[in-house]
Design an enzyme around this catalytic site. Structure first.
Site, PDB file in Angstrom:
ATOM      1  N   GLU A 200     102.062  14.926  10.242  1.00  0.00           N
ATOM      2  CA  GLU A 200     100.971  13.991   9.950  1.00  0.00           C
ATOM      3  C   GLU A 200     101.537  12.588   9.830  1.00  0.00           C
ATOM      4  O   GLU A 200     102.688  12.423   9.430  1.00  0.00           O
ATOM      5  CB  GLU A 200     100.352  14.341   8.577  1.00  0.00           C
ATOM      6  CG  GLU A 200      99.088  15.105   8.641  1.00  0.00           C
ATOM      7  CD  GLU A 200      98.496  15.396   7.252  1.00  0.00           C
ATOM      8  OE1 GLU A 200      97.730  16.334   7.172  1.00  0.00           O
ATOM      9  OE2 GLU A 200      98.814  14.703   6.257  1.00  0.00           O
ATOM     10  N   ARG A 292      89.872  27.333  -5.272  1.00  0.00           N
ATOM     11  CA  ARG A 292      89.933  27.916  -6.628  1.00  0.00           C
ATOM     12  C   ARG A 292      89.536  26.857  -7.646  1.00  0.00           C
ATOM     13  O   ARG A 292      89.372  25.690  -7.281  1.00  0.00           O
ATOM     14  CB  ARG A 292      91.366  28.339  -6.911  1.00  0.00           C
ATOM     15  CG  ARG A 292      92.305  27.154  -6.677  1.00  0.00           C
ATOM     16  CD  ARG A 292      93.722  27.402  -7.077  1.00  0.00           C
ATOM     17  NE  ARG A 292      94.607  26.393  -6.539  1.00  0.00           N
ATOM     18  CZ  ARG A 292      94.803  25.186  -7.021  1.00  0.00           C
ATOM     19  NH1 ARG A 292      94.143  24.786  -8.092  1.00  0.00           N
ATOM     20  NH2 ARG A 292      95.645  24.337  -6.459  1.00  0.00           N
TER      21      ARG A 292
END
Ligand code: ADP
Length: 462
Positions: A200, A292
């Site tokens: 990236e 989560r």
């Protein structure tokens, strides 16, 4: 509603979830390792089952033992908390196969989001902005170099399966890509069993801003606004706040819409977090989705009034969200300090030990999430985070003042903690101004520690 939930975790998050189950008239079954026989999460649960030895691999990461404990106690669902198996699709699949509701998204969604290179691809398809980078994984050093040259230096080499900052290397030239690729890939292989890498563009010193989302089983998705988590040391958050200081309303709306889109494209269910980085020109980019509950969820609860863990239990029970996007507003400002038992003058090495005496703060606008009590042991086997102190004020300044006061009231005797560093941070001009970036701690930690040392911190008795 669910009747009995097994909490496949320990420490403060297990305590947080147990309390919520009990408040919702749901029985809470704890699991504990032999090292945790006196831990608070074992003591306060409706029932508790010993699942193995002190090493996490023998207990909190032992899927077969957890499933057996859930079945033996007649649970209908499992809450994984954060860390441990919370992002394990194998665990979610095992729960699904055993007829236990996994309180989180499906195993397919965890798989889809767990591979960061694949998640990037999905976001591009959904029209969510991602950091310029390779189209999927790069398979060799040569390919990594070619991609880095195409993207333009500096770049960040990232492990597809990475987490907690592991398997990540900055590279400013070809040589660094070559070196970084091997070491990061090996690190990822040993930590996550998967050495796959992607590349990236390195956004220099961005802000880390993430959006909390909630999605029910009927396809309704809302976001609960953002948190600024730019105060990080080695990619680990030390402090979080909501809302993000100085974020324009227009950018907040765009990012919130992108977060909802990200959740919808993957068929998300339950609570999750969409993480973005924001550059100096206010461009935002998706970096990953955490499938989560997160450590920092209380700041969002404090400013929105939504009880996220309660919503998780409702969603897992098949109930629809009880609000729409238009019903969600953020009011006031909340800050959370993650207190970890660490030796700050010894490169933040863990500092397990016995708590001789503890006193937590209270009063208006203060919340403490912790599993500590007088005389308890902080085990060397697990994560060093021991408490979260959260302060809310009508304004950011009031939240800061309350946090100063709360940290001053706190006494933790027996182990060293990061608390004095966070306390000093509350007085730093750059912090007070807000809008700091992820490079802040790296640039200022030495100075903060030297102030603490000058004030006698190194010799403080423990
Ligand atoms: P992890 O799962 O290890 O936490 P993330 O992808 O969330 O990995 O990245 C962790 C931190 O690294 C982020 O909070 C951000 O500060 C930084 N980071 C990630 N991607 C980039 C990037 N492309 N440019 C600059 N910083 C980044």
């Amino acid at each position: 509603m669910l009747k009995r939930v097994l909490i496949a975790n320990r420490g403060e998050i297990a305590v947080r979830i147990i309390r919520e189950c009990l408040d919702s008239s749901i029985e809470a079954v704890s699991v504990y390792s032999t090292a945790d026989s006196q831990a608070l999460h074992r003591i306060i649960a409706t029932r508790a089952v010993c699942i193995g030895g002190p090493r996490a691999s023998e207990s909190y990461l032992h899927i077969a033992n957890l499933i057996e404990a859930a079945k033996a106690t007649g649970c209908d669902a499992v809450h994984p908390g954060f860390g441990f198996l919370s992002e394990s699709s194998d665990f979610a699949r095992s729960c699904e196969a055993a007829g236990l509701k996994f309180i989180g998204p499906s195993s397919q969604v965890i798989d889809a989001m767990g591979n960061k290179a694949a998640a990037r691809r999905m976001m591009i398809e959904a029209g969510v902005p991602v950091v310029p980078g390779s189209d999927g994984a790069v398979t060799s050093e040569k390919e990594a170099v070619a991609e880095a040259e195409r993207i333009g230096y500096p770049v960040l080499l990232k492990a597809s399966a990475g987490g907690g900052g592991r398997g990540m290397r900055k590279a400013f030239n070809t040589e660094e890509v070559r070196k970084g690729f091997q070491t990061a890939s090996q690190e990822a292989e040993s930590c996550f069993g998967n050495g796959e890498m992607y590349v990236e563009k390195l956004i220099e010193n961005p802000r880390h801003i993430e959006f909390q989302i909630l999605a029910d089983s009927r396809g309704n998705v809302v976001h609960l606004g953002e948190r600024d988590c730019s105060i990080q040391r080695r990619n680990q958050k030390l402090l979080e706040e909501a809302p993000a200081w100085g974020l324009s309303e227009q950018l907040r709306c765009q990012m919130g819409e992108a977060a909802v889109k990200a959740a919808k494209i993957c068929g998300y269910e339950n609570a999750g977090t969409v993480e973005f980085i924001v550059d100096k020109d206010e461009h935002f980019y998706f970096i990953e989705m955490n499938t989560r509950i997160q450590v920092e969820h209380p700041v969002t609860e404090m400013v929105t009034g939504v009880n996220i863990v309660k919503e998780q239990l409702r969603i897992a029970s098949g109930l629809p969200l009880s609000f729409e996007q238009k019903d969600i507003t953020m009011s006031g400002h909340a800050i959370e300090c993650r207190i970890t038992a660490e030796k700050v003058f010894e490169n933040f090495a863990p500092c397990p030990g016995k708590i001789d005496f503890i006193h937590f703060p209270a009063g208006a606008g203060i919340r403490v999430d912790s599993a500590l009590y007088n005389g308890c042991e902080i085990s060397p086997y697990y994560d060093s985070m021991v408490a979260k102190i959260i302060a809310k004020g009508e304004s950011r300044l009031e939240a800061v003042r309350r946090m100063r006061r709360a940290l001053e009231e706190t006494v933790i005797n027996g182990v060293q903690t990061t608390l004095p560093v966070q306390h000093l941070l509350m007085y730093q001009q750059d912090f007070l101004r807000g809008g700091y970036d992820t490079g802040y701690i790296e640039a200022h930690l030495k100075e903060l520690l030297s102030i603490y040392e000058a004030a006698g911190g190194r010799n403080e008795s423990i």
